[in-house]
Every structure is written in C-alpha cells, then in structure tokens.
Design a protein around this motif. Structure first.
Motif, PDB file in Angstrom:
ATOM      1  N   UNK A 205     -13.531  36.227  16.365  1.00 44.53           N
ATOM      2  CA  UNK A 205     -14.091  35.041  15.723  1.00 44.53           C
ATOM      3  C   UNK A 205     -13.040  34.354  14.847  1.00 44.53           C
ATOM      4  N   UNK A 206     -13.233  33.036  14.660  1.00 38.75           N
ATOM      5  CA  UNK A 206     -12.262  32.243  13.908  1.00 38.75           C
ATOM      6  C   UNK A 206     -12.960  31.083  13.233  1.00 38.75           C
ATOM      7  N   UNK A 213     -11.390  16.155   5.510  1.00 39.61           N
ATOM      8  CA  UNK A 213     -11.837  16.296   6.898  1.00 39.61           C
ATOM      9  C   UNK A 213     -10.862  15.645   7.877  1.00 39.61           C
ATOM     10  N   UNK A 214     -10.473  16.401   8.897  1.00 35.22           N
ATOM     11  CA  UNK A 214      -9.503  15.940   9.884  1.00 35.22           C
ATOM     12  C   UNK A 214      -8.108  16.469   9.661  1.00 35.22           C
ATOM     13  N   UNK A 215      -7.840  17.023   8.480  1.00 34.27           N
ATOM     14  CA  UNK A 215      -6.527  17.580   8.145  1.00 34.27           C
ATOM     15  C   UNK A 215      -6.688  19.087   7.983  1.00 34.27           C
ATOM     16  N   UNK A 216      -6.048  19.865   8.842  1.00 35.78           N
ATOM     17  CA  UNK A 216      -6.201  21.314   8.828  1.00 35.78           C
ATOM     18  C   UNK A 216      -5.559  21.903   7.579  1.00 35.78           C
ATOM     19  N   UNK A 217      -6.351  22.682   6.862  1.00 38.73           N
ATOM     20  CA  UNK A 217      -5.855  23.375   5.679  1.00 38.73           C
ATOM     21  C   UNK A 217      -5.444  24.802   6.012  1.00 38.73           C
ATOM     22  N   UNK A 218      -6.155  25.439   6.930  1.00 30.37           N
ATOM     23  CA  UNK A 218      -5.834  26.809   7.315  1.00 30.37           C
ATOM     24  C   UNK A 218      -6.894  27.382   8.229  1.00 30.37           C
ATOM     25  N   UNK A 219      -6.758  28.676   8.541  1.00 35.49           N
ATOM     26  CA  UNK A 219      -7.664  29.370   9.452  1.00 35.49           C
ATOM     27  C   UNK A 219      -8.044  30.714   8.850  1.00 35.49           C
ATOM     28  N   UNK A 220      -9.246  31.171   9.213  1.00 34.17           N
ATOM     29  CA  UNK A 220      -9.696  32.524   8.920  1.00 34.17           C
ATOM     30  C   UNK A 220      -9.899  33.205  10.271  1.00 34.17           C
ATOM     31  N   UNK A 221      -9.098  34.211  10.572  1.00 33.00           N
ATOM     32  CA  UNK A 221      -9.094  34.855  11.887  1.00 33.00           C
ATOM     33  C   UNK A 221      -9.532  36.303  11.762  1.00 33.00           C
ATOM     34  N   UNK A 222     -10.420  36.724  12.675  1.00 31.53           N
ATOM     35  CA  UNK A 222     -10.889  38.104  12.694  1.00 31.53           C
ATOM     36  C   UNK A 222      -9.872  38.993  13.401  1.00 31.53           C
ATOM     37  N   UNK A 234      -4.902  32.402   7.080  1.00 27.56           N
ATOM     38  CA  UNK A 234      -3.679  31.772   7.549  1.00 27.56           C
ATOM     39  C   UNK A 234      -3.566  30.359   7.011  1.00 27.56           C
ATOM     40  N   UNK A 235      -2.330  29.867   6.930  1.00 23.41           N
ATOM     41  CA  UNK A 235      -2.104  28.483   6.527  1.00 23.41           C
ATOM     42  C   UNK A 235      -2.235  27.567   7.733  1.00 23.41           C
TER      43      UNK A 235
END
Length: 330
Positions: A205-206, A213-222, A234-235
C-alpha cells in the motif's frame, strides 16, 4: 381690495396641512406586536487585542486577520432577526478555530499551523447509519490541537460503489481544508491488488501527499513484514527520510496502538502515531481517535508527512466497517 377666501385660513389649519403633507409616520409600524422584546443588554467595551474591537468568532471584510466561524457547505444563512429580540433555538455551538498564523518563508500555504504545534488530534466522525445499515459512507475527520481548537477538516471523496465494494482496501482521495474552506492538502491512495504474494511490491500500500494540491510533497510506502506494520516516509523524490514501526500485536483490541516514528537507522525517536482506545462502541462505529506527536522544531513538511501516514494506517488496520445485514433464509 378684498382678499380671496382661499388665503383667509386660520393659522392652525395651515399648520395642520403642512404637517399632513409629510407622509412619514411618527413611529415604524409594529409588525411583531405579539412578540415581547427581550431585556435590555448593558453595553460591554470591546475586548482588547482584537482588530476593530471585534469579538472572537466574528468576521469583517475590512479585517482580514479575523477568521469566520466554520459552517458546512450549504448551511450558511443570513441574519434575519435582531439579536436579543428573538429567541435563538436549535443553533449549533460555534466551532472555535485556531488563530491563523502569518505566512512563513519556504512553508507551503496552510502548513503554518503545524509549525506552531507538537501534538495534534485526529477525530473521526461517528456514522450511526453505517452501524445500522452496513452502508459505507465517506469518512470525515476533525483535526484539533491540545486546547480543542479546530486546525483542519479532512473529508474523503470516494464514489459509493468503490467504498462498498473494496471497503478498507479502497482507493481514496482525502481533502484537507482550513477555516476558510481552502483546500491546502490532498492525499491520494491508489488501488493495490492484494491477491498476489504479500511480499510482492505491487501489493504494498502507498499514500501520496500533495501540498499544495497538485504538488507532490512526499509518499508513505508500506514495507512487507511478517508480524508488524512497517512504513517508510519518503520525500518528493521517493528518497527514504523516516520510518514508521507499528506494534507486534492485534491492532485495536482493548488498548492503545502505538506506531513509532524513528530515523532511518532506527535509533532516534522522532514522534509517534497513537490510536487511542475509546471503547467497543467507538470501534464498532469507526469513530477512531489518533494522537500524533512530533518535535516542535521538526520540518513542517515532515510533520505533514507523519500526518498523512496516520490516515493510511487508519484505513489499513482500523477501518472495520460492518458487513451489510443478511436476509433470513426463512
């Protein structure tokens, strides 16, 4: 020479005609004579510290630093009665918002609130219809600080079929709004198939966090783990910055569930995401309460990423919607 009779009018009659030419009544018509006016209210000097002498909760277009009360969409009504003359019944209690901070350099708009906080509470709305009918509705959350002031409002935007077909595995879009109704952050979870092996990357999951909104700040990855929940924060370049480590136990059964936020080497404690145990009824109604803690001087973007990780954890482990009621075979 005789004077015309039209000019020979007494002074009293001429005065009455002059007064009658003014069509304005002496007093306004009493349209509501059946209502009893309320008691007189003593004048109170305006409190110090508010621009223009406006009390807390009032808004003026000439005072941009004064914030309005929050009203849900479609519930804003104009003032129709004079305050103090008509009884106000069935009025919701005003929502107290956290005072808006000044803009800060290198901080996305709307995240200035997080720069002043080291602890926030995520309170999910209780939906009784879900318990009665089993029909899954869009989740809603109130984000508050330690003094019970509203910071953000989070609303899920997912269609009915997706919510009820995939339940806690559903893809979703969460929109984070401030006291002015501006969308300052968006969280997106794509659909990931779980039919294959759990260690397969396509099944992990991610969550993507966008701010603005529309500008990626980062990710949360399982990350796959045999006995506990493990995530990496993650950035925007998908570089690991922090890690989240959950408890090695059944989640949400009679006690708080603590998800520790640590550095990449696992040595330094950065913060925590605590799912509070509020009783069985709260669990059945999906009214979760999370307590998020992080250092006050932590980068505000990393605070937003920890904030986003809370929602992925909620959907994966605590979104236990009841199944639709079954019909009797008899």
């Amino acid at each position: 020479m005789s004077v015309p009779k039209a000019l020979q009018q007494p002074a009293g009659e001429m005065e009455n005609q002059m007064n009658s030419s003014d069509s304005r009544p002496d007093l306004p018509p009493d349209y509501d004579s059946h209502l009893v006016p309320g008691p007189p209210i003593a004048a109170v000097p305006p409190p110090a510290g508010y621009p223009g002498g406006l009390p807390m909760g009032y808004y003026s277009p000439q005072q941009p630093s004064a914030f309005p009360l929050y009203h849900p969409i479609g519930s804003v009504h104009s003032i129709q009665y004079q305050p103090g003359k008509y009884p106000m019944q069935n009025q919701p209690a005003p929502i107290m918002w956290m005072p808006g901070p000044a803009p800060m350099p290198n901080v996305p708009p709307g995240l200035e609130y997080l720069a002043q906080l080291d602890n926030i509470h995520v309170l999910q709305h209780f939906e009784p219809m879900e318990v009665i009918t089993g029909f899954e509705t869009n989740n809603r959350y109130d984000i508050k600080n330690n003094v019970d002031q509203m910071v953000y409002i989070v609303t899920e935007h997912t269609d009915d079929f997706t919510r009820n077909a995939y339940r806690n595995l559903r893809p979703f879009v969460l929109r984070v709004t401030d006291c002015l109704g501006r969308e300052i952050m968006t969280m997106q979870r794509p659909f990931r198939c779980t039919c294959c092996c759990f260690c397969c990357p396509s099944a992990r999951q991610e969550l993507e966090v966008q701010c603005p909104p529309g500008v990626t700040l980062g990710f949360v990855a399982e990350h796959w783990n045999l006995c506990r929940a493990v995530y990496s924060i993650q950035n925007e370049k998908r570089e690991n910055v922090m890690r989240v480590r959950g408890p090695c136990a059944t989640y949400g059964c009679g006690s708080d569930s603590v998800f520790e936020v640590k550095s990449l080497d696992g040595v330094t404690d950065i913060g925590s995401i605590i799912r509070k145990w509020n009783g069985l009824l709260s669990t059945m109604g999906d009214a979760d309460h999370f307590d998020i803690r992080f250092p006050l001087d932590l980068d505000v973007k990393m605070k937003a990423m920890i904030f986003g990780a809370c929602f992925l954890i909620d959907f994966m482990y605590f979104e236990s919607s009841p199944a639709p009621p079954r019909r009797s075979s008899r």
